[in-house]
Write a protein that holds these residues in place. Structure first.
Motif, short mmCIF file in Angstrom:
data_model
loop_
_atom_site.label_atom_id
_atom_site.label_comp_id
_atom_site.label_asym_id
_atom_site.label_seq_id
_atom_site.Cartn_x
_atom_site.Cartn_y
_atom_site.Cartn_z
N TYR A 1 -9.28 9.85 1.27
CA TYR A 1 -8.11 9.78 0.06
C TYR A 1 -8.06 10.71 -0.78
O TYR A 1 -6.95 11.05 -1.17
N ARG A 2 -9.32 11.45 -1.09
CA ARG A 2 -8.99 12.51 -1.99
C ARG A 2 -8.38 13.48 -1.45
O ARG A 2 -7.67 14.34 -2.17
N LEU A 3 -8.32 13.83 -0.29
CA LEU A 3 -7.82 14.81 0.56
C LEU A 3 -6.40 14.76 0.37
O LEU A 3 -5.63 15.55 0.28
N GLY A 4 -6.12 13.22 0.62
CA GLY A 4 -4.67 13.22 0.49
C GLY A 4 -3.86 13.43 -0.84
O GLY A 4 -2.83 13.90 -1.19
N ALA B 1 -6.54 6.35 5.08
CA ALA B 1 -7.04 6.58 3.94
C ALA B 1 -6.22 7.84 3.24
O ALA B 1 -5.84 7.99 1.97
N PHE B 2 -6.17 8.82 4.17
CA PHE B 2 -5.42 10.00 3.69
C PHE B 2 -3.85 9.71 3.13
O PHE B 2 -3.59 10.52 2.22
N TYR B 3 -3.15 8.78 3.87
CA TYR B 3 -1.88 8.57 3.52
C TYR B 3 -1.69 7.82 2.15
O TYR B 3 -0.91 8.05 1.42
N LEU B 4 -2.70 6.96 2.03
CA LEU B 4 -2.93 6.20 0.77
C LEU B 4 -2.92 7.12 -0.44
O LEU B 4 -2.52 7.01 -1.78
N GLY B 5 -3.54 8.37 -0.20
CA GLY B 5 -3.94 9.52 -1.08
C GLY B 5 -2.49 10.21 -1.61
O GLY B 5 -2.52 10.49 -2.49
N LEU B 6 -1.76 10.04 -0.61
CA LEU B 6 -0.41 10.73 -0.80
C LEU B 6 0.59 9.90 -1.72
O LEU B 6 1.51 10.41 -2.22
#
Length: 389
Positions: free
Chosen positions: A243-246, A272-277
C-alpha cells in the motif's frame, strides 16, 4: 628489521604482532602497537576495539559485520577488503553490499578495481609473462583486471554489456516522495527531472515489505523510465508494504507528467498497491483471450508467469546487448549481474539475488518496444494536454 615481537598461540600459529611505534622510547612491548591476526573460522571478535581492520580475500559476511562494529568511540574506523573476485560463493554478498559504490562511493563505502597492469613495481617482461600464463584461464579477468567472475555461467546477461553500463553509473539525487507520517521518510534516487512533452512509465514490484536479518524476503522496487529517451530517470528499492509503495508510485506518476503506472501483481500484493494509488487513472491493463468465442479479460497490472518471465528477460537481454536502455544505477546493474536462472526459469536462491530490478528492467525494455511513444515538441502558442492511455 623494525623492532617487533611475534605473539604465538597453539600449534605455533601467530595470533598477534607487537610493533614499536615511531617516536616510542619504551622497550616494553606491552606499550607498543599491536596487530591482531584473527581467523574468521574462530570466535566472532566481540568486545574488542580496533583502529582499523583489513581482510585479505573475501571475509565471511557474519564475521565482517561483527568487525565493522569494533571501532573506537569518536574515531574514524577504516576497514579494507583486498580480494581477487574469483569464487562467486565468496564475493556475492560483497558485490550486493557495494553495489553503486564505484566512483565516487556511496554510504561510506568505496569500491576500487585495479589491474595488475597498474602495478608499477612489475616490469614489462614480468607483466607479459603473467598475461601469457593466465590468458587461457577462466579466471583471467578476475586475476588481471579485478573483474567479478562467475564460473557457474548461469547469468543470462552479456558480461561486456553490463560492464559498459556499470562504467557510466553515478549516484542520483534524492527526491522526497513521502514524508514520515509515523514511518521513515522515503527518498527516491533520481537522475533526471521531468521534461515537457515526454512520456514516462512508473514500474513497480510490490512485496510484503518485511526486512529480515538474512535478507531472504524480497524488497519492493520502483523504476521511472522515460519513453522517448529510453532511460531510467528514478529508482527506489527497499522494504515497504504494498500500500505504501502505491503511495510512492502515485507521487512519482504525478511528478513525471502523469506517467503510465504498471506493477507486478504476483503474490497477491497488487490489490494493496492499487489501493495506494488512490484511484489514479493512468494504469496498465493486461489483456487475455484464453480461447475462441470468449470475451477478453482485463486485469490491472502485469502477471509474471513462466512464459512472460522469458519475455521480459529476453527484452532485457536485447537491451543490454544493443545498449537500448540507459541505466545509471549501480545497484540495479549489480542486481542484473547477480541474477541467475535455473533450467525451469526460476531465480536461484542466494544472498542478494532478488529479482525485482530484473523484473522492472525487463518490463521497461519490453514496454519500450511494444508501447511506442512519440514525443511532441512544443511550438509557440500551444499547450500540452495530458496523455492518458
Amino acid at each position: 628489521d623494525w623492532p617487533h615481537k611475534l605473539e604465538k598461540g597453539s600449534q605455533n600459529t601467530i595470533v598477534g604482532i607487537r610493533i614499536k611505534p615511531n617516536r616510542c622510547q619504551s622497550d616494553d612491548t606491552e606499550k607498543w602497537s599491536r596487530i591482531l591476526v584473527l581467523p574468521q573460522d574462530g570466535e566472532l571478535p566481540a568486545g574488542i576495539r580496533l583502529d582499523w581492520a583489513w581482510a585479505d580475500e573475501p571475509p565471511k559476511e557474519k564475521y565482517w559485520d561483527e568487525l565493522r562494529a569494533r571501532g573506537k568511540a569518536n574515531k574514524r574506523f577504516l576497514t579494507f577488503i583486498t580480494m581477487t573476485p574469483e569464487d562467486r560463493a565468496e564475493w556475492a554478498w560483497l558485490r550486493h553490499q557495494f553495489a553503486g559504490c564505484q566512483k565516487p562511493g556511496k554510504n561510506g563505502k568505496v569500491e576500487l578495481r585495479l589491474s595488475v597492469l597498474d602495478n608499477k613495481a612489475l616490469g614489462s617482461a614480468h607483466l607479459k609473462d603473467l598475461q601469457q600464463k593466465w590468458a587461457m584461464s577462466p579466471l583471467y579477468k578476475a586475476r588481471m583486471f579485478g573483474e567479478y567472475v562467475d564460473l557457474v555461467g548461469a547469468c543470462p546477461f552479456d558480461a561486456e554489456g553490463l560492464a559498459k553500463w556499470e562504467a557510466r553509473c553515478y549516484p542520483g539525487k534524492p527526491f522526497r516522495a513521502l514524508e514520515g507520517g509515523g514511518h521513515v521518510p522515503i527518498d527516491v534516487e533520481t537522475w533526471f527531472e521531468p521534461e515537457k512533452g515526454e512520456g514516462y512509465f512508473v514500474l513497480a514490484d510490490p512485496s510484503a515489505g518485511i526486512e529480515d536479518e538474512r535478507k531472504e524476503h524480497d524488497p519492493s522496487c520502483i523504476w521511472v523510465v522515460s519513453r522517448s529517451k529510453k532511460q531510467l530517470v528514478a529508482r527506489w528499492n527497499g522494504y515497504e508494504p504494498a500500500y505504501r509503495l502505491g503511495q510512492i508510485a502515485l507521487k512519482l506518476a504525478e511528478k513525471y507528467n502523469r506517467a503510465l503506472v504498471a506493477w507486478e501483481r504476483n503474490s497477491g500484493y497488487g490489490e494493496a498497491f492499487y489501493l495506494g494509488l488512490k484511484g489514479y487513472g493512468n494504469v496498465y491493463l493486461e489483456y487475455h483471450h484464453d480461447a475462441r468465442k470468449t470475451s477478453f479479460h482485463e486485469r490491472l497490472g502485469w502477471t509474471t508467469s513462466a512464459t512472460s518471465r522469458g519475455t521480459i528477460v529476453g527484452a532485457l537481454q536485447q537491451a543490454i546487448l544493443q545498449d537500448g536502455l540507459i541505466v545509471l544505477s549501480g545497484e540495479a546493474i549489480s542486481s542484473f549481474a547477480g541474477f541467475t536462472m535455473q533450467r525451469t526459469g526460476k531465480v536461484e536462491a542466494g544472498h542478494g539475488r532478488h529479482d525485482e530490478d530484473v523484473i522492472l528492467g525487463g518490463l521497461a525494455a519490453h514496454f519500450l518496444e511494444t508501447i511506442p511513444f512519440y514525443k511532441r515538441e512544443e511550438s509557440a502558442g500551444t499547450v500540452f494536454e495530458r496523455d492518458v492511455l
